[in-house]
Design an enzyme around this catalytic site. Structure first.
Site, PDB file in Angstrom:
ATOM      1  N   HIS A  17      -5.288  -4.286  -2.278  1.00 27.77           N
ATOM      2  CA  HIS A  17      -5.087  -3.256  -3.292  1.00 27.77           C
ATOM      3  C   HIS A  17      -5.004  -3.830  -4.706  1.00 27.77           C
ATOM      4  CE1 HIS A  17      -4.471   0.240  -0.640  1.00 27.77           C
ATOM      5  NE2 HIS A  17      -3.998  -0.646   0.208  1.00 27.77           N
ATOM      6  N   LYS A  55     -12.027  -0.906  -1.214  1.00 31.90           N
ATOM      7  CA  LYS A  55     -11.131  -0.215  -2.137  1.00 31.90           C
ATOM      8  C   LYS A  55     -11.738  -0.249  -3.538  1.00 31.90           C
ATOM      9  CE  LYS A  55      -7.128  -0.641   0.835  1.00 31.90           C
ATOM     10  NZ  LYS A  55      -7.921  -0.863   2.060  1.00 31.90           N
ATOM     11  N   SER A 106       0.790  -1.223   0.000  1.00 34.23           N
ATOM     12  CA  SER A 106       0.000   0.000   0.000  1.00 34.23           C
ATOM     13  C   SER A 106       0.823   1.274   0.000  1.00 34.23           C
ATOM     14  CB  SER A 106      -0.951   0.015   1.198  1.00 34.23           C
ATOM     15  OG  SER A 106      -0.223  -0.055   2.407  1.00 34.23           O
TER      16      SER A 106
END
Length: 389
Positions: free
Chosen positions: A208, A237, A180
């Site tokens: 992610h 996300k 990240s």
């Protein structure tokens, strides 16, 4: 000494080090253009990679479920919190991740903590990448197993650590799929190859990467064409909703359902959140062109920043870390960006190592070419003004 006086002393040390944090209220839905403290800002720090958090189909799905099931789930999944939407979403995630089963958690953080605190036992060892997310680090701390840290995506060091830990009953390799803060991609194919050679299990946190990497957005597993033992992820996300999950074999998921304390004792996410996430996966499966356009923008921004003379870290992901170095200088840089209507907060220790403070840009499918032009022009002018480039 009174508690507040003691805490204020500690806060003063944080302020003196240039790493004091505060909150900023955002007014409106998660579009790139939002109002903060009365001023319009283009947000370059959101994990809403595909722009789904404000998508009309997700909102409609959530509203319909909200009317039918109410605002909250009322309890843990094992008491009163289980609904047909939870079970539908778990089947959808398992199909999307190409695993036998999946289990919802109330956040990705809780998924990591639950998996790592329940699967490895006392006589086991966890081999953890140096730059793994805080939720993985905390999960390792909660585990009864020992933890050994290997250098970031360094396969030679991982192999050495696997050699050195043969005395343990079981070995678990745990890694972020996309890291990240550095935007690097774990070489999952090499990790799984080593795991097979040394009889280890692989756990990957694909927070992610889910919805972003791979031909259909399946994440690092699809990107490399491999199958880890457990895939952990988040719905907050690229999926644009809320919650987390673990996916794997039916036996592994059954084990987590019975042993993961962050699942057993945590109130379930609301059915409306499940309905929104379910619709998001439908959209993601049809978003190949949107991902291609997103990565075209990512490549242009990365190349332009490097050409200006910035130190840009990471691989080809929506996370673009621009290293400034000094924490105070990075805060000043972020403030100058904000003066130009660009919100990209400074990332400082302890989130990153001392001397590694950075502006961490995240690119989304909703950013327009005019937004990108303004971003690059601002980086150029501020960099020249501050003698960074």
């Amino acid at each position: 000494m009174k508690l507040d006086a003691w805490l204020n002393e500690r806060l003063d040390r944080v302020k003196a080090a240039g790493v004091y944090r505060n909150l900023r209220a955002m007014n409106g839905a998660p579009f790139p253009e939002r109002k903060m403290n009365g001023k319009n800002q283009t947000v370059w720090s959101s994990n809403n990679y595909l722009g789904l958090a404000s998508h009309s189909r997700l909102i409609s799905a959530a509203q319909e479920a909200l009317q039918q099931y109410g605002a909250g789930s009322s309890g843990s999944r094992l008491t009163t919190g289980n609904s047909v939407w939870h079970e539908k979403l778990e089947k959808k995630i398992a199909g999307f991740k190409r695993t036998e089963a999946a289990l919802l958690f109330s956040s990705g953080y809780l998924a990591n903590a639950g998996v790592l605190s329940s699967l490895p036992e006392k006589e086991d060892v966890i081999l953890s990448d140096q730059l793994n997310h805080a939720s993985i680090i905390d999960g390792c701390r909660l585990s009864k197993a020992d933890t050994v840290v290997y250098r970031h995506i360094n396969m030679d060091d991982l192999e050495n650590k696997l050699n050195e830990t043969q005395r343990y009953q079981h070995r678990f390799i745990v890694t972020d799929g996309v890291f990240s803060m550095d935007g690097t991609i774990a070489p999952l194919d090499q990790i799984i190859s080593l795991a097979k050679r040394y009889h280890a299990f692989v756990i990957v946190d694909d927070a992610h990467a889910t919805g972003v990497l791979g031909d259909s957005g399946g994440g690092t597993s699809e990107y490399f064409g491999v199958c880890p033992d457990i895939v952990i992820g988040t719905l907050s996300k690229a999926v644009g909703a809320e919650g987390g999950f673990a996916a794997g074999s039916a036996v592994a998921i059954d084990f987590l359902l019975n042993h993961a304390r962050t699942f057993i004792f945590q109130t379930a996410i609301p059915p409306a959140s499940c309905a929104a996430a379910y619709e998001a996966f439908n959209i993601i499966e049809d978003s190949r062109e949107k991902r291609q356009l997103l990565f075209s923008d990512i490549n242009m921004i990365r190349t332009s920043l490097k050409d200006m003379g910035y130190l840009v870290k990471g691989d080809h992901t929506p996370i673009i870390p621009v290293v400034i170095g000094d924490a105070r200088k990075t805060v000043t840089f972020a403030e100058k960006l904000q003066d130009k209507g660009i919100y990209a907060p400074a990332i400082r220790p302890p989130t990153v190592a001392p001397g590694e403070s950075r502006i961490r840009l995240t690119i989304t499918a909703d950013h327009r070419m005019s937004d990108i032009d303004h971003l690059l022009t601002s980086f150029h002018s501020i960099g020249k003004e501050m003698h960074i480039i």
